[in-house]
Design a protein around this motif. Sequence first.
Motif, mmCIF file in Angstrom:
data_model
loop_
_atom_site.group_PDB
_atom_site.id
_atom_site.type_symbol
_atom_site.label_atom_id
_atom_site.label_comp_id
_atom_site.label_asym_id
_atom_site.label_seq_id
_atom_site.Cartn_x
_atom_site.Cartn_y
_atom_site.Cartn_z
ATOM 1 N N TYR A 1 -4.946 -5.101 -5.598
ATOM 2 C CA TYR A 1 -4.002 -3.982 -5.539
ATOM 3 C C TYR A 1 -3.050 -3.884 -6.726
ATOM 4 C CZ TYR A 1 -0.029 -6.935 -4.044
ATOM 5 O OH TYR A 1 0.979 -7.854 -3.977
ATOM 6 N N HIS A 2 -2.861 -4.954 -7.515
ATOM 7 C CA HIS A 2 -1.948 -4.868 -8.655
ATOM 8 C C HIS A 2 -2.377 -3.773 -9.630
ATOM 9 C CE1 HIS A 2 -0.775 -9.394 -8.066
ATOM 10 N NE2 HIS A 2 -0.254 -8.611 -7.152
ATOM 11 N N ALA A 3 -3.650 -3.820 -10.037
ATOM 12 C CA ALA A 3 -4.152 -2.844 -11.021
ATOM 13 C C ALA A 3 -4.090 -1.427 -10.473
ATOM 14 C CB ALA A 3 -5.580 -3.205 -11.426
ATOM 15 N N GLN A 4 -4.436 -1.264 -9.187
ATOM 16 C CA GLN A 4 -4.379 0.064 -8.576
ATOM 17 C C GLN A 4 -2.942 0.570 -8.498
ATOM 18 O OE1 GLN A 4 -6.556 2.480 -6.962
ATOM 19 N NE2 GLN A 4 -8.063 1.524 -8.324
ATOM 20 N N SER A 5 -2.004 -0.303 -8.150
ATOM 21 C CA SER A 5 -0.591 0.099 -8.077
ATOM 22 C C SER A 5 -0.105 0.618 -9.420
ATOM 23 C CB SER A 5 0.270 -1.090 -7.623
ATOM 24 O OG SER A 5 -0.084 -1.517 -6.331
ATOM 25 N N ILE A 6 -0.466 -0.087 -10.487
ATOM 26 C CA ILE A 6 -0.069 0.328 -11.831
ATOM 27 C C ILE A 6 -0.696 1.671 -12.178
ATOM 28 C CG2 ILE A 6 -0.234 -0.271 -14.292
ATOM 29 C CD1 ILE A 6 -0.201 -3.235 -13.362
ATOM 30 N N HIS A 7 -1.969 1.852 -11.806
ATOM 31 C CA HIS A 7 -2.673 3.105 -12.106
ATOM 32 C C HIS A 7 -2.017 4.282 -11.367
ATOM 33 C CE1 HIS A 7 -6.898 4.684 -13.355
ATOM 34 N NE2 HIS A 7 -5.958 5.573 -13.589
ATOM 35 N N TRP A 8 -1.619 4.067 -10.112
ATOM 36 C CA TRP A 8 -0.929 5.128 -9.369
ATOM 37 C C TRP A 8 0.363 5.530 -10.075
ATOM 38 C CZ3 TRP A 8 -2.620 8.176 -5.616
ATOM 39 C CH2 TRP A 8 -3.676 7.763 -4.800
ATOM 40 N N ILE A 9 1.132 4.541 -10.547
ATOM 41 C CA ILE A 9 2.403 4.849 -11.216
ATOM 42 C C ILE A 9 2.151 5.552 -12.540
ATOM 43 C CG2 ILE A 9 4.486 3.825 -12.217
ATOM 44 C CD1 ILE A 9 4.194 1.562 -10.149
ATOM 45 N N GLU A 10 1.144 5.110 -13.284
ATOM 46 C CA GLU A 10 0.805 5.767 -14.548
ATOM 47 C C GLU A 10 0.438 7.227 -14.340
ATOM 48 O OE1 GLU A 10 -1.247 1.918 -16.827
ATOM 49 O OE2 GLU A 10 -2.462 3.461 -15.871
ATOM 50 N N THR A 11 -0.306 7.505 -13.285
ATOM 51 C CA THR A 11 -0.879 8.838 -13.094
ATOM 52 C C THR A 11 0.032 9.781 -12.324
ATOM 53 O OG1 THR A 11 -3.061 7.788 -13.043
ATOM 54 C CG2 THR A 11 -2.935 10.077 -12.304
ATOM 55 N N TYR A 12 0.586 9.295 -11.208
ATOM 56 C CA TYR A 12 1.348 10.174 -10.330
ATOM 57 C C TYR A 12 2.815 9.760 -10.145
ATOM 58 C CZ TYR A 12 -3.295 11.833 -8.976
ATOM 59 O OH TYR A 12 -4.566 12.344 -8.990
ATOM 60 N N GLY A 13 3.167 8.561 -10.525
ATOM 61 C CA GLY A 13 4.511 8.070 -10.232
ATOM 62 C C GLY A 13 4.531 7.450 -8.857
ATOM 63 N N LEU A 14 4.558 8.310 -7.851
ATOM 64 C CA LEU A 14 4.381 7.847 -6.470
ATOM 65 C C LEU A 14 3.862 8.997 -5.619
ATOM 66 C CD1 LEU A 14 6.802 9.015 -4.418
ATOM 67 C CD2 LEU A 14 8.150 7.310 -5.571
ATOM 68 N N ILE A 15 3.282 8.615 -4.480
ATOM 69 C CA ILE A 15 2.742 9.572 -3.519
ATOM 70 C C ILE A 15 3.364 9.265 -2.167
ATOM 71 C CG2 ILE A 15 0.652 10.411 -2.381
ATOM 72 C CD1 ILE A 15 0.689 11.074 -5.309
ATOM 73 N N PRO A 16 3.898 10.255 -1.460
ATOM 74 C CA PRO A 16 4.454 9.979 -0.132
ATOM 75 C C PRO A 16 3.392 9.367 0.790
ATOM 76 C CG PRO A 16 5.110 12.159 -0.879
ATOM 77 C CD PRO A 16 4.097 11.663 -1.868
ATOM 78 N N GLY A 17 3.754 8.297 1.445
ATOM 79 C CA GLY A 17 2.843 7.668 2.387
ATOM 80 C C GLY A 17 1.691 6.920 1.756
ATOM 81 N N LEU A 18 1.822 6.551 0.474
ATOM 82 C CA LEU A 18 0.740 5.845 -0.207
ATOM 83 C C LEU A 18 0.397 4.530 0.501
ATOM 84 C CD1 LEU A 18 -1.155 5.728 -2.689
ATOM 85 C CD2 LEU A 18 0.681 4.569 -3.923
ATOM 86 N N GLY A 19 1.385 3.913 1.135
ATOM 87 C CA GLY A 19 1.139 2.662 1.836
ATOM 88 C C GLY A 19 0.201 2.795 3.011
#
Length: 574
Positions: A129-147
């Motif tokens: 999940y580390h790499a995916q978390s970084i990719h989400w922040i790079e691309t979208y910043g954050l998404i509501p309910g991503l957890g």
Amino acid sequence: MISVLLIWLYIALTAGIVGKTVLAVFRCRPRTGVSCQLAGLVTVTVYAEFWSLFGGVGLAANLVLLAVCMAAVILSRRGQTRSAFFSEIRQRIQRVKRHPLGAAVITAAILLLALGTSAGNWHIDTPLYHAQSIHWIETYGLIPGLGNLQSDFAYNNACFSLYALYSFSWLTGQSFHAVQGFLAVLLMLLCLPVGESETGNTSAHRLRPADLLLLAALLQIVFLYDELVSPSSDCFILLLVHAVILLWARLSDTAHREASPVPYALVAMLAVYAVTVKLAAAPLLIFAVKPIFMLLKGSEKNLRVFGRFVLTALVIVLPFFARGILISGWLLYPVFPLHAGLPWKIPDGVGISESFEIRQNGRMIFDMNQADTSLFGWVKGWLTGQSLKARLLIHAAAASVLFAMLRALVSLILHLRGTKIRYFRDACSVFTEIVLAVCVLFWFFTTPQMRFGEAYLMDLSALVFGGLICAGTDCLRETVRNRAERLISSVIIAVSVSMAALLFITGQVSCSQLFLQQDYERYSVGEYRIDGVTLYYPTDYVYTGYYAFPATRWKDENVRALGTKITDGFAAKE
């Protein structure tokens, strides 16, 4: 390696300028450039977290950061003549020329750490999940309910925003991960020099209890060397905890004790930042007791400074809490849920179950039928399952906890009786040992995994045994004591150099990685859809890595989309 060095140069320039500006606001003159860099990393992380609330952390975020740095440099040089500016540069060059051997050793150590950051082994959670978390922040910043897609994303480690800012994925398509290695460099520089005298003359070899903390920090870098390439939160927090404790110990050192409350308060702010990286750092907040007491008992000016630090702490935690609420609906997942009726909130049952599972896994209880095992029931199996290095650290730390408590008790009794013995009258050292003892106990009774508490075990043991060694040398005659301190300081330096040489000999770096950093691995994935949103899931084991994006650990049928676009967010099905 060259790419890593270039990224480090960029980080050093931006974080250094920002850090120096922030410390100037607090009218604090740092003892070393490392303090500026650490202050800068904290500030830049908070900046990246705020940016992620509104969009992806990429090119635009870096351009604004550069503009801020340029403005800070221009404003700081206002009124300074060109000759004064170049005079400052010449002084720094002359300082290097006066110590050519030291400069050569530091340069070699930095290159060695650059090699370790260029290639190595992935942390077990990085492809999870580390790499995916970084990719989400790079691309979208954050998404509501991503957890809800994958609960690991809800941990909301602050360092991932920093990783995303300095990944440069927008530049070459490859997401670099050099921040952790840069923090290792800062910690290594913070460990220099060893055995400074009280007058600043290193030739006197005056050993201090904090000197063994330097050895602990250097050994921690050695232990993490093969994982510096991996952008994990576990390694980052271990390095950061060493930095916090080492800075505090230096401020509290008997020979150079800081009288102003501001430096102590700044270290406390670094501890606040550490908590946003990993909740395991929460006991470090006890350090804040001292600057709070010093500021509240002072003048009206001190009260204004106190208010400034309270505001700073709020600025550090505000984006962290905001991201956590938007990602999971929890204030601190999986510890403190909110009851605000947010549509994207992770169900309470899921968070409570995960918190329980994390604690049980830390105790090496993998059979849920044994979940109610008593303390004495799980400790034996937990110790048996540890490596030899871990068992040695645990036993040393256990003895140190008992000794720290005994020293505190004896110090209190002697103080009440008015008896003065040098070893027991050093209240600052006793306070530091007690705080670290609390850190060890907190780790042991919550989540006793070595990757969360190794720094506590090492630093407490180093500080306690270092204090005993110094107390022992104080009982010797002057000439014998100087020889003993010189010998011990030489051993510390020899061990550190030997470990560095061993790393160099056994380093695993290919020729291609002398230029570009080792890239994320690719894994076999399948594809599925949630209400029209395409996602990927692993078909072999549970790894998705960085490039299969957006991805989850498994194909989850209990999640629904909150809209037709991925940015609308996700929620659990009712």
